[in-house]
Enzyme design. Structure first.
Site, mmCIF file in Angstrom:
data_model
loop_
_atom_site.group_PDB
_atom_site.id
_atom_site.type_symbol
_atom_site.label_atom_id
_atom_site.label_comp_id
_atom_site.label_asym_id
_atom_site.label_seq_id
_atom_site.Cartn_x
_atom_site.Cartn_y
_atom_site.Cartn_z
ATOM 1 N N LYS A 1 -36.104 10.935 -30.962
ATOM 2 C CA LYS A 1 -34.956 10.140 -31.390
ATOM 3 C C LYS A 1 -34.318 10.673 -32.657
ATOM 4 O O LYS A 1 -33.159 10.382 -32.939
ATOM 5 C CB LYS A 1 -35.359 8.670 -31.577
ATOM 6 C CG LYS A 1 -35.691 7.988 -30.265
ATOM 7 C CD LYS A 1 -35.686 6.488 -30.392
ATOM 8 C CE LYS A 1 -35.923 5.842 -29.036
ATOM 9 N NZ LYS A 1 -36.004 4.398 -29.095
ATOM 10 N N LYS B 1 -37.842 10.899 -18.375
ATOM 11 C CA LYS B 1 -38.111 9.461 -18.201
ATOM 12 C C LYS B 1 -36.823 8.683 -17.908
ATOM 13 O O LYS B 1 -35.786 8.968 -18.492
ATOM 14 C CB LYS B 1 -38.744 8.950 -19.505
ATOM 15 C CG LYS B 1 -39.215 7.532 -19.487
ATOM 16 C CD LYS B 1 -39.667 7.088 -20.876
ATOM 17 C CE LYS B 1 -38.502 6.742 -21.769
ATOM 18 N NZ LYS B 1 -38.847 6.051 -23.012
ATOM 19 N N LYS C 1 -32.929 3.323 -20.548
ATOM 20 C CA LYS C 1 -31.720 2.503 -20.596
ATOM 21 C C LYS C 1 -30.668 3.104 -21.522
ATOM 22 O O LYS C 1 -29.510 2.742 -21.455
ATOM 23 C CB LYS C 1 -32.032 1.050 -20.973
ATOM 24 C CG LYS C 1 -32.927 0.785 -22.182
ATOM 25 C CD LYS C 1 -33.181 -0.711 -22.289
ATOM 26 C CE LYS C 1 -34.231 -1.256 -23.180
ATOM 27 N NZ LYS C 1 -35.453 -0.817 -23.564
HETATM 28 P P1 TYM Z 1 -39.077 -0.294 -24.488
HETATM 29 O O1 TYM Z 1 -38.176 -1.421 -24.816
HETATM 30 O O2 TYM Z 1 -38.545 1.091 -24.574
HETATM 31 O O3 TYM Z 1 -39.671 -0.469 -23.031
HETATM 32 C C1 TYM Z 1 -40.276 -1.685 -22.611
HETATM 33 C C2 TYM Z 1 -41.452 -1.381 -21.703
HETATM 34 O O4 TYM Z 1 -41.018 -0.622 -20.573
HETATM 35 C C3 TYM Z 1 -41.810 0.561 -20.457
HETATM 36 N N1 TYM Z 1 -40.949 1.631 -19.928
HETATM 37 C C4 TYM Z 1 -41.213 2.319 -18.817
HETATM 38 N N2 TYM Z 1 -42.238 2.255 -17.946
HETATM 39 C C5 TYM Z 1 -42.198 3.109 -16.905
HETATM 40 N N3 TYM Z 1 -41.196 4.002 -16.686
HETATM 41 C C6 TYM Z 1 -40.161 4.100 -17.540
HETATM 42 N N4 TYM Z 1 -39.186 4.975 -17.317
HETATM 43 C C7 TYM Z 1 -40.140 3.228 -18.670
HETATM 44 N N5 TYM Z 1 -39.267 3.046 -19.693
HETATM 45 C C8 TYM Z 1 -39.793 2.062 -20.460
HETATM 46 C C9 TYM Z 1 -42.280 0.861 -21.882
HETATM 47 O O5 TYM Z 1 -43.418 1.672 -21.900
HETATM 48 C C10 TYM Z 1 -42.536 -0.538 -22.414
HETATM 49 O O6 TYM Z 1 -43.815 -0.995 -22.000
HETATM 50 N N6 TYM Z 1 -41.887 0.198 -28.609
HETATM 51 C C11 TYM Z 1 -41.701 -0.569 -27.386
HETATM 52 C C12 TYM Z 1 -41.469 -2.043 -27.652
HETATM 53 C C13 TYM Z 1 -42.500 -2.720 -28.490
HETATM 54 C C14 TYM Z 1 -43.817 -3.074 -28.065
HETATM 55 C C15 TYM Z 1 -44.391 -3.723 -29.188
HETATM 56 C C16 TYM Z 1 -44.519 -2.893 -26.879
HETATM 57 C C17 TYM Z 1 -42.349 -3.134 -29.764
HETATM 58 N N7 TYM Z 1 -43.467 -3.740 -30.189
HETATM 59 C C18 TYM Z 1 -45.701 -4.200 -29.132
HETATM 60 C C19 TYM Z 1 -45.842 -3.383 -26.833
HETATM 61 C C20 TYM Z 1 -46.406 -4.021 -27.942
HETATM 62 C C21 TYM Z 1 -40.501 -0.027 -26.647
HETATM 63 O O7 TYM Z 1 -39.637 0.588 -27.212
HETATM 64 O O8 TYM Z 1 -40.427 -0.413 -25.348
#
Ligand code: TYM
Length: 328
Positions: free
Chosen positions: A111, A193, A196
């Protein structure tokens, strides 16, 4: 009862990757665990957000969490910024971290690349805030997609480091990554990957895409050079990704799908896949539209914030006491 915590950023409309890699797995967990699911808006602002869009995305995400089948009687659903203990423990976790280990985070590198001098400080501080999210709730398991594994390892390191200095305060959480679907790939590039924030709209299916859009995106999805519908991640990443999506949406195994489409071309496969994806998302979308503008949604979020504040507030007090910061 063991505790689960997970979070999703309201930084755009969720993709099929978010659903298949994370959200879908949240639903069965609610019957077995004490679950906290969070809309992590403070993580979203680590890159600039348009206020009106962020506001809408927060509400959309709340409605989607419920629309996939989470029951507010069973889980605690809340918005991160409504629970101040997250930012407070986030700061403490940042002070527990080393710059070197934060700079090594793959997501930070991805990023921040190409931003020169203007890398937002929040991107570096992001993983300690994520650690705080998790550690505030005595979390045992964190269900996430594969891309979050490294952040979870850091969370465990920070919790261990903190406990070593101040006593056994934090539960050391374990990551839970789905066996299939933990990394759904872009429809336009089987090696990247699904995200969004992909500027190429054709790369992802949004959970709110209408059926026509889904059909178009699936039809235009990248395939591999030969015509065989066979799972081979190394040599046929694009078709393997489509097979994974098909399997997760239909409940059929990959082997069953390979047998079903043996000798058939990509055309038939893709039109069936589009139908299966539409059928998966349609009931979620219907429920989403009912919930989005309902007052019930606000009541659920308020109750969630109240419960989360109570649990997180107690942990923060414990931490501050251990560190010598709490007067009483
Ligand atoms: P985020 O918002 O990017 O994504 C949310 C969840 O979706 C999963 N994910 C995917 N799984 C499979 N294939 C994909 N292409 C894909 N894209 C996203 C992510 O692994 C995630 O589980 N840092 C985290 C948010 C967060 C969090 C936390 C998660 C903040 N605090 C505490 C767990 C515990 C994030 O950016 O997820």
């Amino acid at each position: 009862m063991k505790t689960i915590f997970s979070g999703i950023q309201p930084s755009g409309i969720l993709t099929l990757g978010n659903y298949l890699g994370a959200m879908k797995h949240f639903v069965p967990l609610q019957d077995e665990f004490n679950c906290f699911y969070c809309i992590v808006d403070q993580h979203a602002i680590t890159v600039p957000q348009e206020p009106a869009v962020l506001k809408e995305n927060i509400r959309r995400l709340a409605a989607l969490y419920l629309a996939v089948g989470l029951d507010p009687e069973k889980v605690t659903l809340f918005i991160q910024s409504e629970v101040p203990a997250h930012a407070k423990l986030g700061w403490i976790m940042l002070c527990t971290s080393y710059v070197g280990e934060l700079e090594r985070m793959t997501q930070f590198k991805d990023k921040s690349s190409g931003r020169g001098e203007s890398v937002p400080g929040g991107l570096l501080a992001y993983p300690p805030l994520m650690a705080a999210d998790i550690l505030l709730y005595n979390t045992d398991f964190v269900p996430v997609g594969e891309d979050q594994k490294q952040h979870l390892e850091l969370t465990r390191d920070l919790a261990t480091r903190f406990n070593h200095r101040y006593g056994e305060i934090f539960t050391i959480p374990d990551v839970r990554v789905a066996e299939v679907g933990a990394r759904i790939m872009s429809l336009q590039d089987g090696t990247k990957k699904m995200s969004k924030s992909d500027p190429n709209q054709g790369g992802f299916i949004s959970m709110l895409d209408d059926p026509d859009t889904i059909v178009k995106k699936v039809k235009r999805a990248q395939t591999d050079s030969d015509n065989a519908i066979r799972f081979d991640k190394e040599n046929k990443p694009a078709i393997s990704n489509l097979l994974t999506i098909y399997s997760l949406c239909s409940g059929k195994t990959i082997a069953e799908l390979e047998a079903m489409y043996e000798g058939k071309g990509y055309g038939a496969f893709k039109s069936d896949l589009a139908e299966v994806v539409v059928d998966t998302l349609k009931p979620i979308q219907d429920r989403f539209h009912e919930l989005f503008s309902s007052p019930e949604l606000d009541e659920i979020l308020s109750a969630g914030a109240e419960k989360a504040n109570k649990v997180a507030g107690e942990m923060l007090h414990k931490v501050e006491t251990a560190m010598g910061m709490a007067r009483l």
